[in-house]
Design a protein around this motif. Structure first.
Motif, PDB file in Angstrom:
ATOM      1  N   LYS A 170       1.023  -1.048  -0.092  1.00 52.77           N
ATOM      2  CA  LYS A 170       0.032   0.082  -0.048  1.00 52.77           C
ATOM      3  C   LYS A 170       0.882   1.255  -0.119  1.00 52.77           C
ATOM      4  O   LYS A 170       0.347   2.390   0.090  1.00 52.77           O
ATOM      5  N   LEU A 173       1.744   6.019  -3.749  1.00 50.58           N
ATOM      6  CA  LEU A 173       0.694   6.716  -3.734  1.00 50.58           C
ATOM      7  C   LEU A 173       0.943   7.590  -5.109  1.00 50.58           C
ATOM      8  O   LEU A 173       2.016   7.970  -5.460  1.00 50.58           O
ATOM      9  N   LYS A 233      -4.712  -5.544  -9.524  1.00 50.00           N
ATOM     10  CA  LYS A 233      -4.436  -4.837  -8.210  1.00 50.00           C
ATOM     11  C   LYS A 233      -5.764  -4.312  -7.501  1.00 50.00           C
ATOM     12  O   LYS A 233      -5.910  -4.547  -6.614  1.00 50.00           O
ATOM     13  N   ARG A 234      -6.543  -3.724  -8.339  1.00 50.74           N
ATOM     14  CA  ARG A 234      -7.609  -3.058  -7.731  1.00 50.74           C
ATOM     15  C   ARG A 234      -8.669  -3.908  -7.291  1.00 50.74           C
ATOM     16  O   ARG A 234      -8.915  -4.962  -7.907  1.00 50.74           O
ATOM     17  N   ALA A 235      -9.735  -3.455  -6.313  1.00 50.14           N
ATOM     18  CA  ALA A 235     -10.578  -4.367  -5.781  1.00 50.14           C
ATOM     19  C   ALA A 235     -11.803  -4.635  -6.781  1.00 50.14           C
ATOM     20  O   ALA A 235     -12.282  -5.635  -6.689  1.00 50.14           O
ATOM     21  N   LYS A 236     -11.993  -3.626  -7.576  1.00 50.17           N
ATOM     22  CA  LYS A 236     -13.309  -3.612  -8.310  1.00 50.17           C
ATOM     23  C   LYS A 236     -13.228  -3.545  -9.792  1.00 50.17           C
ATOM     24  O   LYS A 236     -12.049  -3.205 -10.390  1.00 50.17           O
ATOM     25  N   GLU A 240     -11.095  -0.156 -10.789  1.00 51.01           N
ATOM     26  CA  GLU A 240     -11.745   0.659  -9.836  1.00 51.01           C
ATOM     27  C   GLU A 240     -11.429   0.438  -8.194  1.00 51.01           C
ATOM     28  O   GLU A 240     -11.005  -0.917  -8.161  1.00 51.01           O
ATOM     29  N   GLY A 241     -11.584   1.170  -7.463  1.00 56.75           N
ATOM     30  CA  GLY A 241     -11.612   0.828  -6.069  1.00 56.75           C
ATOM     31  C   GLY A 241     -10.095   0.527  -5.424  1.00 56.75           C
ATOM     32  O   GLY A 241      -9.037   1.040  -6.183  1.00 56.75           O
ATOM     33  N   LEU A 242      -9.914   0.032  -4.306  1.00 54.73           N
ATOM     34  CA  LEU A 242      -8.672   0.268  -3.628  1.00 54.73           C
ATOM     35  C   LEU A 242      -7.983  -0.521  -4.302  1.00 54.73           C
ATOM     36  O   LEU A 242      -7.980  -1.889  -4.750  1.00 54.73           O
ATOM     37  N   ASN A 243      -6.311  -0.614  -3.821  1.00 56.41           N
ATOM     38  CA  ASN A 243      -5.398  -1.635  -4.187  1.00 56.41           C
ATOM     39  C   ASN A 243      -5.508  -2.815  -3.238  1.00 56.41           C
ATOM     40  O   ASN A 243      -5.706  -2.611  -1.965  1.00 56.41           O
ATOM     41  N   THR A 244      -5.214  -3.804  -3.799  1.00 57.52           N
ATOM     42  CA  THR A 244      -5.191  -5.224  -2.965  1.00 57.52           C
ATOM     43  C   THR A 244      -4.245  -6.034  -3.137  1.00 57.52           C
ATOM     44  O   THR A 244      -3.276  -5.381  -4.018  1.00 57.52           O
ATOM     45  N   VAL A 359     -10.541  -3.687   3.070  1.00 56.32           N
ATOM     46  CA  VAL A 359     -10.906  -2.936   4.209  1.00 56.32           C
ATOM     47  C   VAL A 359     -11.475  -3.571   5.486  1.00 56.32           C
ATOM     48  O   VAL A 359     -10.721  -3.834   6.509  1.00 56.32           O
TER      49      VAL A 359
END
Ligand code: AMP
Ligand code: GLY
Length: 442
Positions: A170, A173, A233-236, A240-244, A359
């Motif tokens: 994480k 940025l 890598k993104r959740a959605k 889209e969404g957060l990095n996972t 999350v």
């Protein structure tokens, strides 16, 4: 404990046994794929894993020892008289688990602490690339926020901020303007959002292009490339969404062309191994190259000092070699004698996660339908976060399963992987529906 006397005792086992015992350290989908590959080796008759998970427990004897409990791992390995230890995750590698296990007299696959810094410090890896002319994004390293903020005056936006140390994936940025970048610098360096990982930071140029992951084996001198893969890598859906940690992968990447391969062989792969050697940091293990294929050629985004997760779940099922031969050749410095071979096929992995990941999410939900994978050679249900409670397999993490299928080509593998996602079920099951969408754009 006295490692030396224990080692002497166990070394004296003579010819009591000619097959090997191997201990794998870790408990995620990557380790399940590694254990699965080891289980195919005719040279091995027993696999152990710490801490493992419910899926790994079908192939290996698991013990509840944490990956950061180095002394306990060493004791366990000696007690079980293992012939080799294979370390999966980055945290123990960067913290020096290999040094501890080697001091205990064990044979270990993985880089020691001096070499694992390739992943453990982004400032180190960027300086290495600069010193040895390995293509990467332009950057500066900072140890305090004030000069970092001043530096922004000369930057074009977007700009990329990276905490120096490990930050569970994480610590990167991407800031679209000056204000976001100032806030990001404060978060990393002053508020210590990623803890001591933010004692230093890298500010680097934003690159555009396709991302490709390339896994390789190296013995410190020779490097052999496995095959390419792409992570999501993104959740959605639609990124889209957060990095996972990674929601799915496919291999090979159609964007990893011969031209790219040729360039990387000339300027990146061997150059990295040679650079580490020149710095007296011989790297033995897996180097994972995170590449960006820019219009001006491939650039290294990051190095990892280990197998990728979930890249491993699509790479190892395609490998023809006995993985134990390869591990041994890396440890013993004779990788030049090994020809790595991969099937001319494709694999896709779709991660089934707990809704709410990365999350907050609930755990302990029963996983139903695992038996549907029994006897199906082209399909793998790799467990990432599961455990057994009262005889039932239940969810035990954000990422729960990595459903992987092999096919003659990527489209077939993708179709099969998505079909197989329907074979298992648990409450709050969540997945992306567009893993491998890029295949259609190739
Ligand atoms: P890393 O942990 O360095 O792999 O970074 C995580 C992700 O951030 C990468 O997979 C990229 O998607 C993105 N990223 C990292 N560095 C850059 C860069 N210089 N330009 C654009 N995106 C980047
Ligand atoms: N899938 C990316 C990683 O293992 O770091």
């Amino acid at each position: 404990m006295d490692y030396i006397t224990r080692k002497y005792w166990f070394d004296c086992k003579g010819d009591e046994r000619d097959k090997m015992k191997i201990l794998v350290v870790g408990g995620g989908g990557r380790e399940h794929a590694i254990v699965k590959a080891i289980s195919k080796s005719e040279r091995v008759d027993k696999i152990y894993c710490v801490p493992g998970n419910a899926g790994i427990a079908e192939l290996a004897e698991c013990a509840p020892i944490g990956v950061m409990e180095f002394d306990k791992v060493a004791m366990y390995a000696l007690e079980k008289q293992v012939d080799m230890v294979v370390v999966g995750p980055d945290d123990p590698l960067v913290a020096g688990i290999v040094d501890v296990l080697e001091t205990a007299g064990l044979k270990v696959f993985g880089p020691n602490k001096k070499a694992a810094i390739l992943e453990g410090s982004k400032a180190f890896s960027k300086d290495l690339m600069k010193k040895y002319n390995i293509p990467t994004a332009k950057y500066e390293v900072f140890e305090e926020s004030e000069p970092a903020i001043k530096f922004l005056d000369q930057c074009k936006f977007p700009i990329v901020l990276k905490a120096d140390g490990l930050a569970l994936g994480k610590g990167v940025l991407i800031c679209k303007d000056y204000d976001e970048a100032v806030a990001g610098i404060h978060e990393i360096m002053d508020d210590k959002k990623f803890g001591s990982a933010g004692n230093k930071m890298v500010i680097e140029e934003f690159l555009t292009g396709r991302e490709v992951s390339v896994l390789s084996f190296t013995d410190g001198k020779t490097i052999k490339i496995m095959t390419s893969a792409q992570d999501h890598k993104r959740a959605k859906d639609n990124d889209e969404g957060l990095n996972t940690g990674g929601m799915g992968t496919f291999s090979p990447s159609p964007f990893y062309t011969d031209r790219v391969d040729d360039f990387c062989k000339k300027y990146i792969y061997q150059a990295t191994v040679d650079a580490m050697r020149s710095e007296d940091r011989d790297f033995k293990g897996v180097i994972f190259f995170g590449l960006m294929l820019t219009s001006e050629g491939p650039r290294v985004l990051e190095y990892n000092a280990r197998f990728g997760d979930p890249e491993t779940q699509v790479v190892l099922p395609r490998m023809k070699n006995d993985i134990v031969d390869v591990f041994e050749a890396c440890i013993e410095g004779r990788l030049d004698k090994i020809d790595l071979e991969f099937e001319d096929n494709a694999a896709v992995c779709v991660v089934l996660a707990s809704d709410g990941y990365p999350v907050s999410y609930e755990k302990g939900k029963e996983i139903r339908g695992l038996e549907n994978f029994n006897g199906k050679e082209d399909y793998f249900c790799f467990h990432a976060g599961s455990k057994i409670v009262d005889g039932k397999v239940v969810t035990n993490g954000g990422r729960v399963l990595g459903i992987t299928a092999l096919g003659n080509d990527l489209k077939e593998a993708r179709k099969k992987a998505y079909e197989a996602t329907e074979w298992v079920d648990f409450d709050n099951k969540y997945m992306r529906h567009d893993i491998g969408k890029a295949i259609d754009e190739a």
